[in-house]
Write a protein that holds these residues in place. Sequence first.
Motif, PDB file in Angstrom:
ATOM      1  N   THR A   1       0.341  12.169  -8.616  1.00 16.06           N
ATOM      2  CA  THR A   1       0.774  10.889  -8.067  1.00 16.06           C
ATOM      3  C   THR A   1       0.985   9.868  -9.178  1.00 16.06           C
TER       4      THR A   1
ATOM      5  N   GLU B   1       4.606   8.083  -9.632  1.00 18.51           N
ATOM      6  CA  GLU B   1       4.735   6.696  -9.195  1.00 18.51           C
ATOM      7  C   GLU B   1       4.528   5.681 -10.310  1.00 18.51           C
TER       8      GLU B   1
ATOM      9  N   TYR C   1      -2.905   1.303  -6.132  1.00 15.99           N
ATOM     10  CA  TYR C   1      -3.360   2.601  -5.615  1.00 15.99           C
ATOM     11  C   TYR C   1      -4.722   2.467  -4.927  1.00 15.99           C
TER      12      TYR C   1
ATOM     13  N   HIS D   1      -3.271   6.251   1.664  1.00 16.96           N
ATOM     14  CA  HIS D   1      -3.525   7.588   1.118  1.00 16.96           C
ATOM     15  C   HIS D   1      -3.465   8.594   2.256  1.00 16.96           C
TER      16      HIS D   1
END
Length: 320
Positions: A266, A270, A294, A300
């Motif tokens: 991730t 990202e 995040y 999530h």
Amino acid sequence: MFHRNAPLTATGRLRLARCVVEDGWPLRRAAERFQVSHTTAARWAGRYRLHGTAGMQDCSSRPHHQPLRTPATVEQQVVRLRCEHRIGPVRLAARCDIAPSTAHRILRRHHLPALAATDRATSEPVRRYERTRPGELIHIDVKKLGRIPDGGGHKVLGRAVGSPNKDRRNGAGYACLHTALDDHSRLAYTEDLPDETAPTCAGFLTRATTWFAEQGITVERVLTDNAWAYTKNTWRQTCHDLGISPRWTRPWRPQTNGKVERFHRTLLDEWAYHRPYTSDAERQAVFPDWLDWYNYHRPHTGIGGHTPASRVTNLSGQHT
């Protein structure tokens, strides 16, 4: 589960059937009372006479005789090839001389999960686990990331001009991203460090433990792979001084530490490779904002669309 257009549930069917069978209502009167056709009323009354309350449930619409169904020998061949070679419906169809859709239906009929949901080594369904409280287990791993030379790498200048990670004089080389991830909440702490030696890893653990303590999380166990730095006395002594129990994954089993591995994927998608950067300093400058997003704002999917901070007591409310 009942059909979305069904006028009666199991309870309504039972009431209708009892009115006809036990109370002696005429079929048309019962059908008018429950707003169904007289044939529907007759069907549920007949099932009640034969099977009682159990007959009020929906039956399978699969026909009793299927002359065009795939032969059992072909189905056995599909299942055997899937278990032995771990291949998907398209390749199974080519080997068994059937359509890919037929191979897919056979796999579903035999309750064989998709390849993405199975273990590559054993082909068994992946067993997922999650600790019950924050801090019970922290995953730690290192991800090497190529630094961006000053002026930009090949994504900015093109491969003919940008030479990725070969010339260390202008900020190129590799960064070692050390990450500590909480198993329960997925809350993450990451540092960009120059190497992954034992002293560096031990120092990172100390700072990560302090950071988690500031979030109200007491680290109890830490899980790492069997890299050289995590097997030395420096790491063991640091864990002992911090009151943490060290754990290691089985050799050649990175899936055990899969949560932090997935976080690194991730992170690359990202943040690191999200857009072209003209220097490593530019990319590092936006990292704190991405990590904050995040931890506190990004839904999530592994925890039901919640944010990692929402799984830590009152942490999301304290964040501004």
